[in-house]
Enzyme design. Structure first.
Site, PDB file in Angstrom:
ATOM      1  N   GLY A  29     -49.383 -54.463  -2.072  1.00  0.00           N
ATOM      2  CA  GLY A  29     -49.792 -53.405  -1.145  1.00  0.00           C
ATOM      3  C   GLY A  29     -50.713 -52.337  -1.731  1.00  0.00           C
ATOM      4  N   ASP A  75     -37.514 -50.816 -12.986  1.00  0.00           N
ATOM      5  CA  ASP A  75     -36.856 -50.236 -11.812  1.00  0.00           C
ATOM      6  C   ASP A  75     -37.013 -48.718 -11.907  1.00  0.00           C
ATOM      7  OD1 ASP A  75     -35.156 -49.134  -9.937  1.00  0.00           O
ATOM      8  OD2 ASP A  75     -33.514 -50.531 -10.312  1.00  0.00           O
ATOM      9  N   TYR A 167     -35.734 -42.345   4.888  1.00  0.00           N
ATOM     10  CA  TYR A 167     -37.129 -42.434   4.425  1.00  0.00           C
ATOM     11  C   TYR A 167     -37.810 -41.071   4.535  1.00  0.00           C
ATOM     12  CZ  TYR A 167     -41.826 -44.453   3.903  1.00  0.00           C
ATOM     13  OH  TYR A 167     -43.096 -44.763   3.460  1.00  0.00           O
ATOM     14  N   THR A 202     -49.069 -53.601   4.900  1.00  0.00           N
ATOM     15  CA  THR A 202     -48.614 -54.065   3.578  1.00  0.00           C
ATOM     16  C   THR A 202     -47.285 -54.814   3.768  1.00  0.00           C
ATOM     17  OG1 THR A 202     -47.232 -52.146   3.139  1.00  0.00           O
ATOM     18  CG2 THR A 202     -49.551 -51.970   2.472  1.00  0.00           C
TER      19      THR A 202
HETATM   20  P1  NAP Z   1     -45.080 -52.577  -0.639  1.00  0.00           P
HETATM   21  O1  NAP Z   1     -46.198 -53.537  -0.725  1.00  0.00           O
HETATM   22  O2  NAP Z   1     -43.766 -53.047  -0.189  1.00  0.00           O
HETATM   23  O3  NAP Z   1     -44.986 -51.846  -2.045  1.00  0.00           O
HETATM   24  C1  NAP Z   1     -43.833 -51.267  -2.531  1.00  0.00           C
HETATM   25  C2  NAP Z   1     -43.801 -51.518  -4.013  1.00  0.00           C
HETATM   26  O4  NAP Z   1     -42.711 -50.800  -4.587  1.00  0.00           O
HETATM   27  C3  NAP Z   1     -43.610 -52.998  -4.347  1.00  0.00           C
HETATM   28  O5  NAP Z   1     -44.610 -53.389  -5.256  1.00  0.00           O
HETATM   29  C4  NAP Z   1     -42.236 -53.042  -4.998  1.00  0.00           C
HETATM   30  O6  NAP Z   1     -42.167 -53.935  -6.109  1.00  0.00           O
HETATM   31  C5  NAP Z   1     -42.091 -51.638  -5.521  1.00  0.00           C
HETATM   32  N1  NAP Z   1     -40.681 -51.257  -5.678  1.00  0.00           N
HETATM   33  C6  NAP Z   1     -39.739 -51.190  -4.732  1.00  0.00           C
HETATM   34  N2  NAP Z   1     -38.577 -50.791  -5.265  1.00  0.00           N
HETATM   35  C7  NAP Z   1     -38.811 -50.599  -6.597  1.00  0.00           C
HETATM   36  C8  NAP Z   1     -38.020 -50.188  -7.689  1.00  0.00           C
HETATM   37  N3  NAP Z   1     -36.719 -49.878  -7.554  1.00  0.00           N
HETATM   38  N4  NAP Z   1     -38.598 -50.088  -8.906  1.00  0.00           N
HETATM   39  C9  NAP Z   1     -39.912 -50.412  -9.073  1.00  0.00           C
HETATM   40  N5  NAP Z   1     -40.706 -50.817  -8.083  1.00  0.00           N
HETATM   41  C10 NAP Z   1     -40.160 -50.911  -6.857  1.00  0.00           C
HETATM   42  O7  NAP Z   1     -45.468 -51.398   0.363  1.00  0.00           O
HETATM   43  P2  NAP Z   1     -46.635 -50.312   0.321  1.00  0.00           P
HETATM   44  O8  NAP Z   1     -46.884 -49.983   1.734  1.00  0.00           O
HETATM   45  O9  NAP Z   1     -47.753 -50.710  -0.533  1.00  0.00           O
HETATM   46  O10 NAP Z   1     -45.853 -49.069  -0.311  1.00  0.00           O
HETATM   47  C11 NAP Z   1     -46.384 -48.305  -1.380  1.00  0.00           C
HETATM   48  C12 NAP Z   1     -46.007 -46.842  -1.133  1.00  0.00           C
HETATM   49  O11 NAP Z   1     -46.689 -46.376   0.033  1.00  0.00           O
HETATM   50  C13 NAP Z   1     -44.522 -46.615  -0.875  1.00  0.00           C
HETATM   51  O12 NAP Z   1     -44.091 -45.462  -1.569  1.00  0.00           O
HETATM   52  C14 NAP Z   1     -44.467 -46.384   0.627  1.00  0.00           C
HETATM   53  O13 NAP Z   1     -43.366 -45.600   1.006  1.00  0.00           O
HETATM   54  C15 NAP Z   1     -45.790 -45.689   0.859  1.00  0.00           C
HETATM   55  N6  NAP Z   1     -46.253 -45.711   2.232  1.00  0.00           N
HETATM   56  C16 NAP Z   1     -46.512 -46.889   2.870  1.00  0.00           C
HETATM   57  C17 NAP Z   1     -46.943 -46.859   4.201  1.00  0.00           C
HETATM   58  C18 NAP Z   1     -47.244 -48.127   4.960  1.00  0.00           C
HETATM   59  O14 NAP Z   1     -47.473 -48.049   6.178  1.00  0.00           O
HETATM   60  N7  NAP Z   1     -47.286 -49.276   4.337  1.00  0.00           N
HETATM   61  C19 NAP Z   1     -47.114 -45.647   4.866  1.00  0.00           C
HETATM   62  C20 NAP Z   1     -46.845 -44.465   4.179  1.00  0.00           C
HETATM   63  C21 NAP Z   1     -46.422 -44.509   2.875  1.00  0.00           C
HETATM   64  P3  NAP Z   1     -41.703 -55.474  -5.945  1.00  0.00           P
HETATM   65  O15 NAP Z   1     -42.685 -56.101  -5.023  1.00  0.00           O
HETATM   66  O16 NAP Z   1     -41.768 -55.972  -7.329  1.00  0.00           O
HETATM   67  O17 NAP Z   1     -40.319 -55.402  -5.362  1.00  0.00           O
END
Ligand code: NAP
Length: 262
Positions: A29, A75, A167, A202
């Site tokens: 993502g 982690d 969240y 993502t």
């Molecule tokens: P994503 O692809 O699911 O990315 C989340 C990442 O966090 C994954 O690479 C995952 O690693 C990692 N992760 C989860 N738990 C973890 C842990 N305990 N220790 C280390 N790594 C961990 O989703 P994303 O949308 O790119 O999210 C990235 C950030 O953007 C997040 O903080 C999310 O809250 C924020 N965000 C996303 C959106 C949206 O619409 N997508 C909107 C606002 C904010 P693994 O794959 O190895 O598990």
């Protein structure tokens, strides 16, 4: 005119030249898009995450493009893991200039306050908020003046949302953790800012329960009429991480297509 354009391009190619960046959640993502963009901008990148195969895939793709990248399984909610991730970064690159606290989970986004278990509330807070605190705590002793920390929060850290209580609490905490850290770390010459994405396509939002209706609701309420690409969020992270933002600290950068504008 031509010269100016040339200068802009050259500057663009080297916005992070020689800097070392640790990006959590860098295997998928927004984190993966940020890692690729940082590597293209001349940074030496360390990506971390839970699942090794995600990290390997992204590291291989970036290496193919001649980027400098390493990875370590990590982690973010465990202080001992932070120690290992920083040791790995120092062992590979010998310094650390930028931390992108991006890792996060959504938790259940449709559980009422009465339905939410204490355990699940705690898990979301542990990864999304305590993880960012532990990251800041771990990197500060290694960062020199000029260092930059970017915490990935969310528009859910700006406005409330029924069913997303854990969240929202974690992302609101991230927003003010960033401001508090910005004030405290200014004396060390370290900047801290938060980024607040709207809907981004993502894995996080693709695998959640009710993914399609969540997407439709998000897009219907977004003035620009679409979700963001991970790269559009990475552009904001890049700006805050770079020297171009040398006077920006304690700021919140909303990248949401106008979602929170009304
Ligand atoms: P994503 O692809 O699911 O990315 C989340 C990442 O966090 C994954 O690479 C995952 O690693 C990692 N992760 C989860 N738990 C973890 C842990 N305990 N220790 C280390 N790594 C961990 O989703 P994303 O949308 O790119 O999210 C990235 C950030 O953007 C997040 O903080 C999310 O809250 C924020 N965000 C996303 C959106 C949206 O619409 N997508 C909107 C606002 C904010 P693994 O794959 O190895 O598990």
């Amino acid at each position: 005119m031509e010269n100016n354009i040339q200068t802009e391009v050259q500057r663009g190619q080297a916005r992070l030249q020689g800097l070392v960046a640790l990006i959590t959640g860098g295997g998928t993502g927004i984190g993966a898009a940020t890692a690729a963009m940082f590597a293209r901008e001349g940074a030496k990148v360390m990506i971390t995450g839970n699942l090794e195969h995600h990290l390997v895939e992204i590291a291989q793709a970036i290496e193919k493009e001649q980027g400098i990248i390493a990875y370590t399984v990590h982690d973010v909610s465990k202080e001992a893991d932070w120690k290992r991730a920083i040791e790995a970064t120092m062992a590979v690159y010998g310094k650390l200039d930028i931390l992108i606290n991006n890792a996060g989970i959504s938790g259940n986004l449709s559980a009422t306050l009465e339905e939410r278990t204490e355990e699940e509330f705690g898990k979301v807070l542990a990864i999304n908020l305590t993880g960012q605190f532990l990251g800041i705590k771990a990197v500060v002793p290694f960062m020199k003046p000029g260092g930059s920390i970017v915490n990935v929060s969310s528009i859910a850290g700006i406005t409330g949302n029924a069913g997303a209580n854990a969240y929202t609490a974690s992302k609101g905490g991230s927003r003010l953790l960033s401001k508090g850290a910005a004030v405290e770390l200014a004396a060390k010459g370290i900047r801290v800012n938060s980024v607040h994405p709207g809907y981004v396509d993502t894995p996080m939002v693709r695998v959640m329960e009710g993914a399609q209706s969540f997407k439709e609701m998000a897009i219907a309420n977004t003035p620009l009429g679409r979700g963001a690409s991970p790269e559009e969020i990475a552009q904001g992270i890049l700006f805050l991480a770079s020297k171009e933002a040398s006077y920006v600290t304690g700021a919140e950068l909303i990248i949401d297509g106008g979602f929170t504008a009304f």
